[in-house]
Design an enzyme around this catalytic site. Structure first.
Site, PDB file in Angstrom:
ATOM      1  N   ASP A  53       0.849  -1.171  -0.005  1.00 51.22           N
ATOM      2  CA  ASP A  53       0.091  -0.162   0.020  1.00 51.22           C
ATOM      3  C   ASP A  53       1.012   1.227   0.134  1.00 51.22           C
ATOM      4  OD1 ASP A  53      -2.468  -1.055  -0.127  1.00 51.22           O
ATOM      5  OD2 ASP A  53      -2.900  -0.556   2.062  1.00 51.22           O
TER       6      ASP A  53
ATOM      7  N   ASP B 233      -0.221  -0.553   5.809  1.00 46.65           N
ATOM      8  CA  ASP B 233      -1.041  -1.301   5.126  1.00 46.65           C
ATOM      9  C   ASP B 233      -2.530  -0.407   5.802  1.00 46.65           C
ATOM     10  OD1 ASP B 233      -1.508  -3.838   3.288  1.00 46.65           O
ATOM     11  OD2 ASP B 233      -3.461  -3.111   4.113  1.00 46.65           O
TER      12      ASP B 233
ATOM     13  N   LYS C  86      -6.431  -0.506   6.343  1.00 50.34           N
ATOM     14  CA  LYS C  86      -7.356  -1.524   6.122  1.00 50.34           C
ATOM     15  C   LYS C  86      -8.706  -0.893   6.724  1.00 50.34           C
ATOM     16  CE  LYS C  86      -4.886  -5.063   5.592  1.00 50.34           C
ATOM     17  NZ  LYS C  86      -4.741  -5.812   4.138  1.00 50.34           N
TER      18      LYS C  86
END
Ligand code: MN
Length: 327
Positions: free
Chosen positions: A228, A242, A244
């Site tokens: 990411d 990352d 989420k």
């Protein structure tokens, strides 16, 4: 989803078959209302004092040797050893970033986009999905059945698509902030608005993007994936991040299923991918809440990376045994 007993990994691969979107599984797990029995690493996360804090005229210390530009051009190593000879996620040949960086420094952005890259190697998502522990796969299948019972097949598919669209929207929103320093949301979707509220108080803690939505390839362990974000956190830590989205609060790494393995797999790949001239020794999972509650940052420090890396190598080895890939 057909109802059947699940008795082996090859069954699982079939039962788990879904539309070919890599993030489906992680998104489904993020919203699923069951818990897993991963043992978390008890040591609390803290910024490590060993991080270099001198301002350097060059951003990186020099690299000893530069590899070939195509990370897949190296000879194939077909087995994954897991013992004292196991490869590390670290790469002593690559420099660590000298921090803090002056705010005016703009690191060169390294991106190898999905539409520009091809790989014959298995992806991290594919490997984690194929080797998912049986009890968790069963729990996921049961959750999916409950959802379909509630909202019907079409409803469930629409729900999944909305979740994916919101995920992409959030990623773009954050990337735009990192690159431009401003925010704009191109949608009036209620949940997307909540996502921006959730991440807003934390956005300024992320700076100096080095890589966004980019491919990493592990040249010897032979897997790839798309990270990411690589950026500086709180001015002190260069981290692989990352983002989420989640319906539920995730207070610990243990509640994020295979996410830490995904992160460590990407870090290990990036650290050995010759297209990236630096190495990374921190991971972050940022949980952005669907109801707008302030986002939660879960850090993965070096000690935890050591432990999750071993678990990742086990999954890689299992995948190799299941598929006989490379033979
Ligand atoms: Mn993400």
């Amino acid at each position: 989803m057909t109802q059947k007993s699940i008795s082996s990994h090859s069954d699982l691969v079939r039962v788990q078959a879904r539309p070919p979107t890599e993030d489906n599984l992680f998104n489904a797990l993020a919203t699923a209302s069951f818990e897993l029995n991963y043992s978390d690493v008890p040591k609390p996360y803290h910024a490590e004092s060993s991080i270099r804090n001198q301002i350097s005229t060059s951003v990186y210390k020099p690299i000893k040797s530069s590899g070939p530009i195509d990370p897949e051009s190296k000879p194939i190593n077909t087995s994954v050893p897991i013992d004292s000879e196991s490869p590390s996620w670290r790469n002593p040949e690559k420099p660590l970033l000298s921090l803090p960086l002056p705010s005016e420094v703009k690191p060169a952005l390294i991106t190898y986009k999905r539409n520009q890259t091809r790989s014959t190697l298995p992806s991290v998502s594919k490997i984690l999905k194929a080797t998912m522990p049986v009890d968790r796969a069963v729990a996921l299948a049961q959750w999916e059945e409950r959802m379909i019972a509630q909202m019907g097949q079409a409803g469930f598919e629409a729900y999944q698509k909305a979740m994916l669209d919101r995920g992409h929207r959030l990623h773009s929103y954050i990337e735009h902030f990192l690159l431009e320093g401003t925010t704009s949301l191109s949608s009036e979707d209620d949940v997307s608005l909540k996502h921006t509220q959730s991440i807003a108080p934390l956005l300024s803690q992320f700076s100096h993007p080095h890589s966004l939505e980019s491919q990493v390839v592990h040249p010897t362990l032979k897997y790839h994936g798309y990270l990411d974000c690589v950026a500086v956190y709180k001015g002190k830590i260069l981290a692989l991040i990352d983002w989420k989205t989640s319906e539920k609060k995730k207070a610990s790494l243990a509640s994020t299923f295979d996410n830490p393995l995904q992160i460590v797999a990407y870090i290990g790949a990036l650290n050995h991918d010759p297209r990236y001239p630096f190495q990374i020794d921190h991971g972050l999972i940022v949980i952005v809440h669907n109801d707008g509650l302030e986002a939660k940052v879960l850090g993965i420090s070096k000690q935890k990376l050591d432990i999750y890396w071993k678990a990742w190598l086990e999954r890689l080895k299992l995948y190799e045994a299941m598929t006989k890939y490379g033979k």
